[in-house]
Scaffold this active site. Structure first.
Site, PDB file in Angstrom:
ATOM      1  N   ASP A   1      48.960 -14.842  85.903  1.00 55.49           N
ATOM      2  CA  ASP A   1      49.669 -13.688  86.443  1.00 55.49           C
ATOM      3  C   ASP A   1      49.700 -12.646  85.321  1.00 55.49           C
ATOM      4  OD1 ASP A   1      51.111 -11.876  87.899  1.00 55.49           O
ATOM      5  OD2 ASP A   1      52.568 -13.327  88.647  1.00 55.49           O
TER       6      ASP A   1
HETATM    7  C1  BGC Z   1      52.781 -10.219  90.256  1.00 57.97           C
HETATM    8  C2  BGC Z   1      51.482 -10.629  90.907  1.00 57.97           C
HETATM    9  C3  BGC Z   1      50.548  -9.466  90.943  1.00 57.97           C
HETATM   10  C4  BGC Z   1      50.333  -8.977  89.522  1.00 57.97           C
HETATM   11  C5  BGC Z   1      49.403  -7.803  89.420  1.00 57.97           C
HETATM   12  C6  BGC Z   1      52.567  -9.563  88.921  1.00 57.97           C
HETATM   13  O1  BGC Z   1      53.741  -8.983  88.462  1.00 57.97           O
HETATM   14  O2  BGC Z   1      53.605 -11.362  90.096  1.00 57.97           O
HETATM   15  O3  BGC Z   1      51.725 -11.101  92.203  1.00 57.97           O
HETATM   16  O4  BGC Z   1      49.346  -9.844  91.538  1.00 57.97           O
HETATM   17  O5  BGC Z   1      51.575  -8.569  88.990  1.00 57.97           O
HETATM   18  O6  BGC Z   1      49.986  -6.671  89.949  1.00 57.97           O
END
Ligand code: BGC
Length: 748
Positions: free
Chosen positions: A292
């Site tokens: 993530d």
């Molecule tokens: C989120 C993800 C997301 C990523 C990119 C993170 O903060 O948990 O679900 O895909 O950011 O935006």
């Protein structure tokens, strides 16, 4: 024009309902047919054979991967395993490896970000179709619509030049308070799995990789970056992992996102038990694991425990854990080349699988009529009718003179909120607009805001006066994506309706009992007014066609067929995560303990005999269905065939209108070796039935229907013994009962 679409007949049904689906589906089917899967020897045989084997689409993927890998320098290998902007990885021009683009996910293609900040890039060509949120999609209980939604997003991803789409989100709804429940697919592992598999197949059929997230146990936003989750092995295997496993093994997903949180003391991005043992070992996942965004914390930890791609970290890109520090470690011999090669292979595999080297790649399309039709259909089928006393609904536009529409959500744009899942929508039909259009020129529609995030007392008074003056009131309230409600990064503090809506709704109902309460957002405590309300609709976040879909349901053009993918409890104190004090939610000393174990969602309410407000699987229709003639049939071919039997029964539409019903099958083991929940969903089918018609439904009983995870044996076990089979229209309305005897213990 209402209709259910079953998994087996999407092409048939959707093209019948929407003729414009034809071209879209033909393209999708073509893409599926020419689609590739890892380990497949079948490559694309058209195209010019290129000089280098990796450039030849006729070669098997594995051969192409090995060939390209053998040509790469260490620096080039390092370059493709970490981000070089917020959502890209570097290309290698010398070898023709293109820059790889990722995007959120999961409700459409997010507006372009960055490149080096979280601020929007300010592009003017990054609009997208805003599909209904995951929880609304799940409420359709129709994997074919999951497939259709995934295919739309896949097409738009390609049109926007994206290679990996960051979705679907399949974390289980453990507490109603989790700020991202709206993105996910509800509380049940089986329903979540079915919907996710459909979505992934649809999306990946377009030549873009899905990225199922957040692996794993990211069931709260509160303290998500460092919370340590403790869950027992059965809860892990039976509740929190099945959707990921199905995404890998049935959906063939090419990318998995490791979650922010820790599990049993290790960050998920360096959790060898989750990533190495289970995902890549037991499940045989051959694709790539991406962190993530800024969930990587250490070069060695991530390199040695299953992470393949680092994204979103803070600091200069060449100082990411998987950049210079990794290169240094390889050169110093503290990390092996074989480990790096494995990561590069996994990254390349996804590139080849999505056709990035091949000239005939899908160019996609944006916001076509078909895309709008899918957005509308998902919303129509996902809206849930919770209450309809005296058949207040559907409204008859010919008989109503004045409709008062009340509530901020009637005019509030929703699709652009919620953080990473937000969409810069081409447009969004809000409820008021949909109602005005559908009601037509002969009906006087008045609007009064009633409440808002800046409510004033006179606002409510004006709304009550409007309610009094109208024949019918349509109240559109609920939650929104403001911080602290249905929004990434934090959880709700409670289940209460904000902005004084509890009082307002009661005043409106008192002023005009012919009030339809429409709730947007995820579940709220309805205790103050649920018994007073005549009609209630749950509309979730229904996407950019939501206002049209809602109006169709209100006026009966669509017969509602959505069913709750999550229990609506009466109050927060009733919920499993709340029953064990702060250790179980939100945490004590940085650790959250899933003390309820397997008893998540209806498994808790049923086993503990707690009356919910509205049960899992519940949803009314403008018609009625009768269930009869259950037959539970053992398969003569088991165990040679993995299906151990099937259940057959009839669903008859005994009401006045055509409609779709979600027939649900639950099992209860009479004498289990280890304690099991009171009942577990093991099958469902959405069937469209005309008035007076009977449909015979057959639901297979694969081995998984009967098995549970036995931590002692480190294996799934199906015990010899008797199982009760229950069939009906919700988890608490199961008129048909049968019995199945598993003749001998098995290990699926
Ligand atoms: C989120 C993800 C997301 C990523 C990119 C993170 O903060 O948990 O679900 O895909 O950011 O935006």
């Amino acid at each position: 024009m209402s209709g259910g679409v079953s998994a087996s007949n999407i092409g048939f049904s959707l093209t019948m309902i929407f003729p414009r689906f034809n071209a879209f589906l033909v393209a999708a089917c073509f893409a599926i047919l020419r689609g590739v899967s890892f380990g497949s020897d079948a490559g694309v045989t058209t195209g010019t054979a290129a000089t280098a084997p990796y450039l030849n689409p006729g070669q098997p993927i594995e051969a192409r991967v090995e060939d390209l890998l053998s040509r790469m320098t260490i620096e080039e290998k390092i370059a493709i395993i970490h981000g070089n902007s917020k959502f890209t990885t570097a290309g290698v021009a010398r070898l023709g490896i293109p820059v790889r683009w990722m995007s959120d996910g999961p409700h459409g293609v997010r507006e372009d970000i960055g490149p080096d900040t979280w601020k929007p890039a300010g592009h003017t060509n990054d609009f997208a179709t805003a599909m209904p949120a995951g929880i609304c999609l799940a409420a359709t209980w129709d994997p074919a619509l999951g497939n259709a939604e995934g295919a739309v997003i896949g097409q738009e991803a390609r049109a926007r030049g994206k290679d990996i789409m960051l979705g679907p989100g399949v974390n289980i709804l453990r507490t109603p308070l989790c700020g991202r429940n709206f993105e996910y697919l509800g509380e049940d592992p089986y329903l979540t799995s079915q919907m996710a598999v459909g979505y992934i197949r649809g999306e990946q059929s377009q030549g873009v990789s899905s990225c199922v997230k957040h692996f794993a146990l990211n069931n709260q936003e509160y303290d998500r970056n460092k919370i340590d989750v403790e869950a027992d092995e059965r809860a892990l295997r039976e509740i929190y992992l099945p959707a990921f496993k199905a995404a890998v093994q049935e959906g063939g997903v090419w990318c998995v996102m490791a979650a922010y949180n820790k599990f049993r003391g290790e960050f998920c991005s360096e959790n060898s038990y989750l990533l190495e043992n289970i995902l890549k070992g037991e499940w045989g996942f051959k694709g790539l694991v991406v962190s993530d965004w800024s969930a990587a914390h250490d070069t060695m930890g991530c390199a040695e425990n299953g992470l393949d791609l680092e994204m979103g970290s803070n600091g200069p890109y060449d100082q990411f854990y998987f950049a210079q520090p990794y290169l240094d470690a390889i050169k110093a011999g503290t990390l092996p080349m074989a480990g790096l090669d494995d990561k590069v292979r996994r990254n390349l595999r996804v590139m080849f699988a999505t056709g990035v080297f091949d000239g005939d790649r899908n160019v996609g399309s944006l916001n076509t009529g078909e895309h709008e039709a899918v957005a509308r259909k998902v919303a129509e089928d996902g809206i849930v009718l919770l209450k309809n006393d005296g058949d207040l609904l559907p409204l008859d536009a010919g008989k109503v003179t004045t409709i008062a529409v009340i509530g901020e959500n009637a005019t509030r744009l929703q699709s652009h909120g919620g953080e990473s899942s937000a969409i810069k929508a081409f447009y969004e039909v809000m409820p008021l607009e949909g109602i005005v259009k559908r009601a037509g020129g002969l009906v006087n529609v008045i609007y009064s805001e009633g409440y808002s995030h800046h409510s004033t007392p006179d606002m409510a008074d004006r709304a009550v006066a409007a309610a009094k003056s109208a024949d019918v009131v349509i109240y559109v309230g609920g939650l929104n994506h403001d911080k602290g409600f249905d929004c990434e990064g934090d959880d709700r503090k409670d289940m209460k309706l904000p902005y004084g809506q509890d009082d307002l709704i009661q005043r409106i109902i008192a002023a005009n009992p012919k009030t339809v309460v429409v709730m947007e957002g995820t579940m709220v405590d309805m205790g103050a007014w649920v018994h007073k309300a005549t009609a209630i609709l749950q509309a979730w976040y229904p996407g950019m066609e939501g206002g049209n879909a809602l109006a169709e349901v209100l006026f009966g053009d669509v017969n509602p067929s959505g069913k709750l993918p999550c229990t609506f409890p009466k109050r927060l104190e009733d919920t499993p995560a709340a029953a064990f004090g702060p250790e179980a939610y939100p945490w004590v000393s940085g650790t959250v303990s899933y003390k309820e174990g397997l008893l998540v969602g209806y498994r808790w309410y049923d086993t503990k005999k707690i009356e919910p407000q509205f049960p899992f699987g519940y949803g009314l229709s403008y018609t009625r269905f009768k269930y009869t003639n259950i037959k539970v049939v053992a398969s003569a071919d088991w165990p040679a065939e993995r299906e151990i039997g099937h259940v057959q029964f009839d669903v008859t539409n005994i009401g006045p209108r055509a409609g779709a019903e979600v027939a649900q099958l639950y099992v209860h083991e009479s004498d289990p070796g280890l304690p099991r929940p009171e009942k577990e969903l093991k099958g469902f089918k959405k069937v469209f039935v005309k008035p007076g018609e009977t449909q015979t439904v057959s639901i297979p009983l694969p081995e998984a229907t009967f098995a549970y995870y036995d931590p002692g044996q480190k294996s799934w076990v199906g015990h010899k013994g008797t199982f009760e089979i229950m069939v009906g229209g919700s988890s608490r309305d199961l008129p048909l009962n049968g019995e199945f005897t598993v003749p001998t213990t098995f290990y699926p």
